[in-house]
Each structure stands twice: as structure tokens, then as C-alpha cells.
Scaffold this active site. Structure first.
Site, PDB file in Angstrom:
ATOM      1  N   ALA A 105      17.864  38.413  55.595  1.00 23.91           N
ATOM      2  CA  ALA A 105      17.694  38.588  57.045  1.00 23.91           C
ATOM      3  C   ALA A 105      16.221  38.636  57.399  1.00 23.91           C
ATOM      4  CB  ALA A 105      18.398  39.870  57.493  1.00 23.91           C
ATOM      5  N   ASN A 106      15.903  38.928  58.641  1.00 25.84           N
ATOM      6  CA  ASN A 106      14.508  39.113  59.065  1.00 25.84           C
ATOM      7  C   ASN A 106      14.446  40.189  60.145  1.00 25.84           C
ATOM      8  OD1 ASN A 106      14.630  37.827  61.823  1.00 25.84           O
ATOM      9  ND2 ASN A 106      15.328  36.113  60.565  1.00 25.84           N
TER      10      ASN A 106
END
Ligand code: C5P
Length: 225
Positions: free
Chosen positions: A29-30
Site C-alpha cells: 500500500a502507500n
């Protein structure tokens, strides 16, 4: 009461991060919060537009008066955007993962004390570029975002060309005073188009959204005349 600048217009907005599964319990993810994309969807709805928001996993409520589609991965986001088209405007504010795992495990990967599992990655589709370059699906006005840590304007100009969009909203995410940081509430953006560069002062993400909506409405009304 806001001016109904986008009445009769359809707009598709992407927002948030994507989650790319590694196995059933892990993902890549980010740090995208989705605040800017959601604010744009909200501002467009307040301006009278018919809005579809395609969002990755975020901790934000679905904006009132907006059709919100929840997705996890870049592949799902692209499919949802395609299903939501045609539209007059596409605003691609999501922080789409550039890569996904070549093959996500069906079962949880186990730490067996032996080899550390390799994470083979493959490239995700570029949603902005795909829609921007599509003859059949391209909205009249396509807007991309560029979160940069250096050479903000130069990189955004190159991105405008590469992605084939009409406008890039560029922001410097390296600023250490809380402006532009992912998850923050303020943004200092530059609008890059074929006509040149316009820099806005530091604004809340809601104010960036409202100004952007007014800007897009103005472009559409001159192009349609
Ligand atoms: O290439 P970069 O990720 O910096 O470009 C950012 C812009 O491209 C954003 O508008 C983002 O929403 C869009 N993008 C996309 N699909 C990707 C990667 C980026 O739509 N796979």
C-alpha cells in the site's frame, strides 16, 4: 449556496491508495489518505455535477450525493472507472500502486525458518494514461496529479506529455511544514497545462478542490462555446 457550475456534467474521480495483495492477510500500500480526491468529488457534487468516485481503501466517509465505488487493487480501479464512463471530466487523484505481486498467494505465506519468500512484482495498468489515450472512452477533460519531491514543475510537464492528459495538478510532497504531505490537510499546487503553469497559494484540500472545480467548469464552458 454554491454556483451550479457543473450542472448537467458527468465527472469520474479516482481517490485513495490501492492495496495489492501479497497473500490473504498482507498487501502493498502507500500513504495516500484520499482527502484531496474525496474533496474534489464533494466539490463537484456541490457544483451540480453527476459524480462517480472510485476509491481505494480510505478512512473517509462516502461523500453525500456522490456515487461511490469501493475497490482494492489497480486492476479493479481501472475496471470501475471504465464502467463509470463516459463522462465529461476525469480527475485521477488516486495514488495507484505502480506494481502488484506477480501472483498473490492463495494461503498465508508461512515463516518456515528457511528461505525468505521473494516478492516478484509486475507493473500495474496506468489508469490515467489508459483512459487519456483511449479513443473510445476519453473524457473531454482529463486531469492527472503529480506528487513530486524534486523538480516539481519540470517533472509535471513531462508527465502531462507522457500521460496524454489536459492538466496536471502538481504538488511538492517533500515540504516538511505539513503542506503537501500525504495525509495532511493543506496543499500548495501548480496547475500545468499546454497553456503554461499557474501556481496557487497554500490552500486547504477543500479549497484546492473548489478552485479546481471552478477552473474545470470554466475550461469546459469555453471549449463548448
Ligand atoms: O506516474 P505517476 O504515478 O507519478 O502519475 C500520477 C498520476 O497518474 C496521478 O494522476 C495518478 O492518479 C495516475 N496514475 C494512474 N494509474 C497508475 C499510476 C498513476 O491513474 N497506475
Amino acid at each position: 449556496e454554491r454556483p451550479q457550475l457543473l450542472i448537467g456534467r458527468r465527472i469520474v474521480v479516482t481517490s485513495g491508495p490501492t492495496h495489492e495483495p501479497i497473500d490473504p492477510v498482507r498487501y502493498i500500500a502507500n500513504r495516500s489518505s484520499g482527502k484531496q480526491g474525496h474533496a474534489i468529488a464533494k466539490a463537484a457534487a456541490a457544483a451540480g455535477a453527476d459524480v462517480t468516485l472510485v476509491t481505494g481503501p480510505v478512512n473517509l466517509p462516502d461523500p453525500a450525493g456522490v456515487t461511490t465505488i469501493h475497490v482494492e487493487t489497480a486492476d479493479q480501479m481501472l475496471a470501475a472507472v471504465e464502467a463509470a464512463l463516459p463522462s465529461d471530466i476525469g480527475v485521477f487523484a488516486a495514488a495507484v500502486a505502480d506494481w502488484r505481486t506477480a501472483k498473490a498467494g492463495d494461503q498465508k505465506l508461512k515463516k518456515d525458518g528457511k528461505a525468505i519468500p521473494p516478492l516478484a512484482l509486475v507493473e500495474n495498468p496506468d489508469i490515467l494514461a489508459t483512459i487519456s489515450k483511449s479513443k473510445a472512452m476519453r473524457p473531454q477533460l482529463v486531469v492527472g496529479f503529480a506528487a513530486e519531491t524534486q523538480n516539481v514543475i519540470e517533472n509535471a510537464k513531462a508527465k502531462l506529455q507522457r500521460k496524454g492528459c489536459d492538466l496536471i495538478v502538481a504538488n511538492d510532497v517533500s515540504l516538511d511544514n505539513g503542506i503537501g504531505v500525504m495525509g495532511g490537510d493543506a496543499n500548495r499546487v501548480h496547475l500545468i497545462s499546454a497553456d503554461g503553469t499557474v501556481s496557487w497559494p497554500t490552500l486547504s484540500k477543500d479549497d484546492v478542490a473548489e478552485r479546481l472545480v471552478a477552473h474545470l467548469a470554466a475550461i469546459l464552458s469555453t471549449e463548448t462555446q
